[in-house]
Design an enzyme around this catalytic site. Structure first.
Site, PDB file in Angstrom:
ATOM      1  N   TYR A  81       0.859  -1.189   0.000  1.00  9.94           N
ATOM      2  CA  TYR A  81       0.000   0.000   0.000  1.00  9.94           C
ATOM      3  C   TYR A  81       0.893   1.237   0.000  1.00  9.94           C
ATOM      4  O   TYR A  81       1.848   1.309   0.775  1.00  9.94           O
ATOM      5  CB  TYR A  81      -0.907   0.033   1.238  1.00  9.94           C
ATOM      6  CG  TYR A  81      -1.564  -1.290   1.558  1.00  9.94           C
ATOM      7  CD1 TYR A  81      -2.389  -1.922   0.632  1.00  9.94           C
ATOM      8  CD2 TYR A  81      -1.349  -1.919   2.785  1.00  9.94           C
ATOM      9  CE1 TYR A  81      -2.982  -3.142   0.922  1.00  9.94           C
ATOM     10  CE2 TYR A  81      -1.942  -3.134   3.089  1.00  9.94           C
ATOM     11  CZ  TYR A  81      -2.753  -3.743   2.152  1.00  9.94           C
ATOM     12  OH  TYR A  81      -3.335  -4.954   2.441  1.00  9.94           O
ATOM     13  N   ARG A  82       0.568   2.189  -0.831  1.00 12.62           N
ATOM     14  CA  ARG A  82       1.389   3.399  -0.871  1.00 12.62           C
ATOM     15  C   ARG A  82       1.165   4.215   0.399  1.00 12.62           C
ATOM     16  O   ARG A  82       0.089   4.186   1.000  1.00 12.62           O
ATOM     17  CB  ARG A  82       1.091   4.208  -2.125  1.00 12.62           C
ATOM     18  CG  ARG A  82      -0.201   5.001  -2.079  1.00 12.62           C
ATOM     19  CD  ARG A  82      -0.470   5.672  -3.408  1.00 12.62           C
ATOM     20  NE  ARG A  82      -1.540   6.652  -3.303  1.00 12.62           N
ATOM     21  CZ  ARG A  82      -2.166   7.191  -4.337  1.00 12.62           C
ATOM     22  NH1 ARG A  82      -1.835   6.829  -5.567  1.00 12.62           N
ATOM     23  NH2 ARG A  82      -3.119   8.092  -4.158  1.00 12.62           N
ATOM     24  N   ARG A 119      -2.630   4.281   2.623  1.00 12.78           N
ATOM     25  CA  ARG A 119      -3.698   4.264   1.617  1.00 12.78           C
ATOM     26  C   ARG A 119      -4.011   2.824   1.217  1.00 12.78           C
ATOM     27  O   ARG A 119      -3.437   2.262   0.305  1.00 12.78           O
ATOM     28  CB  ARG A 119      -3.298   5.058   0.377  1.00 12.78           C
ATOM     29  CG  ARG A 119      -4.489   5.284  -0.545  1.00 12.78           C
ATOM     30  CD  ARG A 119      -4.071   5.869  -1.876  1.00 12.78           C
ATOM     31  NE  ARG A 119      -5.230   6.319  -2.622  1.00 12.78           N
ATOM     32  CZ  ARG A 119      -6.088   5.522  -3.249  1.00 12.78           C
ATOM     33  NH1 ARG A 119      -5.907   4.215  -3.210  1.00 12.78           N
ATOM     34  NH2 ARG A 119      -7.131   6.019  -3.899  1.00 12.78           N
ATOM     35  N   TRP A 120      -4.965   2.236   1.967  1.00 14.29           N
ATOM     36  CA  TRP A 120      -5.408   0.892   1.589  1.00 14.29           C
ATOM     37  C   TRP A 120      -6.897   0.932   1.272  1.00 14.29           C
ATOM     38  O   TRP A 120      -7.680   1.617   1.918  1.00 14.29           O
ATOM     39  CB  TRP A 120      -5.092  -0.125   2.675  1.00 14.29           C
ATOM     40  CG  TRP A 120      -5.520   0.207   4.076  1.00 14.29           C
ATOM     41  CD1 TRP A 120      -6.587   0.965   4.491  1.00 14.29           C
ATOM     42  CD2 TRP A 120      -4.860  -0.225   5.272  1.00 14.29           C
ATOM     43  NE1 TRP A 120      -6.645   1.026   5.845  1.00 14.29           N
ATOM     44  CE2 TRP A 120      -5.604   0.304   6.362  1.00 14.29           C
ATOM     45  CE3 TRP A 120      -3.749  -1.022   5.536  1.00 14.29           C
ATOM     46  CZ2 TRP A 120      -5.246   0.067   7.693  1.00 14.29           C
ATOM     47  CZ3 TRP A 120      -3.402  -1.250   6.855  1.00 14.29           C
ATOM     48  CH2 TRP A 120      -4.136  -0.709   7.912  1.00 14.29           C
ATOM     49  N   GLY A 171      -6.564  -6.734   2.330  1.00 17.92           N
ATOM     50  CA  GLY A 171      -6.373  -7.474   3.575  1.00 17.92           C
ATOM     51  C   GLY A 171      -6.051  -6.608   4.769  1.00 17.92           C
ATOM     52  O   GLY A 171      -6.591  -6.805   5.865  1.00 17.92           O
ATOM     53  N   GLU A 194       1.225 -15.292   2.830  1.00 16.66           N
ATOM     54  CA  GLU A 194       2.230 -14.845   1.869  1.00 16.66           C
ATOM     55  C   GLU A 194       3.624 -15.329   2.267  1.00 16.66           C
ATOM     56  O   GLU A 194       4.448 -15.647   1.401  1.00 16.66           O
ATOM     57  CB  GLU A 194       2.198 -13.320   1.758  1.00 16.66           C
ATOM     58  CG  GLU A 194       0.982 -12.756   1.056  1.00 16.66           C
ATOM     59  CD  GLU A 194      -0.226 -12.555   1.973  1.00 16.66           C
ATOM     60  OE1 GLU A 194      -1.256 -12.065   1.495  1.00 16.66           O
ATOM     61  OE2 GLU A 194      -0.125 -12.891   3.177  1.00 16.66           O
ATOM     62  N   ASP A 236      -0.658   8.234 -10.561  1.00 14.65           N
ATOM     63  CA  ASP A 236      -0.720   6.794 -10.307  1.00 14.65           C
ATOM     64  C   ASP A 236      -0.634   5.996 -11.605  1.00 14.65           C
ATOM     65  O   ASP A 236      -0.367   6.533 -12.671  1.00 14.65           O
ATOM     66  CB  ASP A 236      -1.968   6.423  -9.494  1.00 14.65           C
ATOM     67  CG  ASP A 236      -3.260   6.766 -10.204  1.00 14.65           C
ATOM     68  OD1 ASP A 236      -3.363   6.487 -11.417  1.00 14.65           O
ATOM     69  OD2 ASP A 236      -4.185   7.293  -9.559  1.00 14.65           O
TER      70      ASP A 236
END
Length: 498
Positions: free
Chosen positions: A179-180, A192-193, A198, A241, A290
């Site tokens: 996430y950025r 920023r999610w 998740g 992951e 972006d």
């Protein structure tokens, strides 16, 4: 499956340098705009990863374009070439829905897959390279890190490759996501999610289970390539992951407990940010250029307060930029496309190929070719693509063609659309569906429509008209002309070289 193994990012960089896939830049380069321009030109030319050794105003080197070619993405996943990523997809399809062995021979054939599963559990360390240097409290200062300011109208420097680690309440499995994060101050970032991701889901569940309590967060920068790529790969919900990274790497992922919370971070990461999100602490994020090629609108997201910065000696800051394709996410999308194909084929065996064109922002348009078996088959496949994997939740356009069409050749696809489609009969429109928040073309933020295009040959139940037959030369004639072609010398050697 594994042909190459890397213990950490530095190990990977050493191999890239040996193969001419890494360029060290010793000249002073500014993280403000200049690195973006150099990285963008290099990526568009298919060039190497870049290590800026002397960022202006900083002593910490910056790594860019690590996954700037599909080949390097494959290498990061332990493979020699992109085609081998189909094997990664087959393994994921097996893990998502394992088929029980049908007998001793089948069991023997599946033993390699079961052996790989032994690499899934993490290995917990008591101390780790990522904690060789520690800053905490008032000593925490994000301005020590050469965070790139990518585009002229960006709001602030942006952490772009942060591997965010979270855990929801009462969950054993941690979530890893990219996430950025906008730099807000010496110890604050904006996380920023999107709401379906998740990390955001973990945070929402935490707020419901622990009202008013701080939500622990860690961000790893410069993890090993297998862990980074595992965070952007469609792993099954039941598989962490870290576990998948162990499969890719060929040995267990080594982790260490954070100093300030119970989260476990990659032991070999270059830098780790530890901290928390205070419930209700929000800030306006953006605008930022972006992956769509535009600046996105400002929106409110949670503030991440950093309490500890830990790092390796002589740490490397891993960064990237996003912009109009091709950029690094688009290149990664091309490579990961090969992982998606076997996963989709396991659920929909009629799928021959699946392609996400990078110029479609990597996920907004999909081309699917199928072995059509009945009337309406194309529409079933459209619905399947939109619903089967959450990675395609934001895919706006799905084009379905027959298997005589090359999904990766626009000449073929456009021919199928213009000759096999009636716009009214063969277009499916679905309103009020989830859409990327970055998609300013949608009428409402996060909610918009989807279009399916049935560019397949139509069956009798789908049209009363006689359907056209594609023109094809007689094979005997083709063979005779093939044998005669060089003798005809229609093109000179000079023309042929053109």
């Amino acid at each position: 499956m594994i042909s190459m193994k890397y213990r950490d990012l530095r190990d990977f960089l050493s191999l890239l340098e040996q193969r001419g896939e890494l360029k060290r830049i010793s000249q002073p380069i500014d993280p403000y705009l200049e690195m973006t321009e150099i990285a963008d030109r290099t990526l568009r030319a298919g060039g190497p990863a870049l290590l800026f050794e002397n960022p202006k105003g900083y002593s910490m080197p910056v790594l860019c374009n690590l996954f700037g070619t599909a080949k390097r993405v494959a290498m990061g996943m332990g493979q020699e070439d992109v085609s081998a990523l189909r094997d990664v997809g087959k393994l994921l399809a097996f893990l998502k829905e394992p088929d029980p062995p049908k007998g001793f021979r089948d069991l023997f054939d599946k033993l390699p897959k079961f052996k790989q599963v032994l690499n899934m559990p993490t290995k917990r360390l008591n101390s780790a390279p990522c904690q060789e240097q520690v800053w905490q409290g008032e000593d925490v200062d994000l301005s020590r890190i050469p965070v790139m300011h990518c585009w002229p109208e960006d709001a602030a420097p942006l952490v772009s490759w942060g591997l965010t680690i979270t855990r929801g309440p009462h969950k054993e499995r941690q979530n890893l996501g990219i996430y950025r994060q906008q730099v807000l101050g010496k110890n604050k970032l904006i996380m920023r999610w999107l709401s379906h991701r998740g990390g955001a889901l973990d945070y929402q569940e935490w707020c419901e289970a622990h009202p008013g309590e701080r939500f622990p967060v860690a961000v790893a920068l410069g993890a090993d390539p297998a862990t980074i790529l595992a965070a952007v790969t469609p792993v099954p919900d039941t598989l962490s992951e870290y576990a998948f990274a162990g499969l890719l790497r060929g040995h267990k992922t080594e982790v260490v407990k954070c100093l300030s919370n119970d989260l476990e971070v990659p032991a070999s990461a270059e830098i780790v940010l530890e901290g928390y999100i205070e419930q209700g602490d929000m800030a306006p994020e953006g605008p930022y250029g972006d992956h769509t090629g535009y600046y996105n609108e400002i929106d409110n997201f949670p503030v991440f307060t950093v309490t500890h910065i830990t790092q390796r000696q002589d740490a490397i800051y891993h960064s990237t930029y996003t912009g109009r394709p091709p950029d690094e996410p688009a290149v990664m999308g091309v490579a990961l496309n090969e992982v998606f194909v076997p996963i989709l084929q396991k659920q929909f065996p009629e799928i021959v190929d699946f392609y996400l064109p990078p110029e479609g922002c990597s996920y907004r348009l999909a081309v699917v070719t199928i072995k059509k078996q009945y009337a309406g088959h194309a529409k079933r496949v459209m619905m399947g693509v939109w619903s089967f994997l959450r990675q395609f939740m934001y895919t706006k356009f799905v084009i379905v063609c027959d298997d005589d069409i090359n999904a990766r050749d626009w000449n073929d696809v456009i021919w199928a659309i213009t000759t096999r489609m009636d716009p009214s009969r063969d277009t499916v429109l679905i309103e009020n569906t989830p859409i990327d928040y970055l998609d300013f073309a949608s009428p409402v933020s996060g909610l918009g429509s989807k279009m399916g295009l049935d560019a397949t040959n139509k069956w009798p139940a789908e049209t009363p008209r006689e359907w056209g037959r594609p023109i094809k030369m007689d094979e005997d004639v083709r063979a005779r002309i093939d044998a005669l072609w060089d003798e005809l010398a229609i093109f000179s050697d000079k023309d042929a070289k053109r």
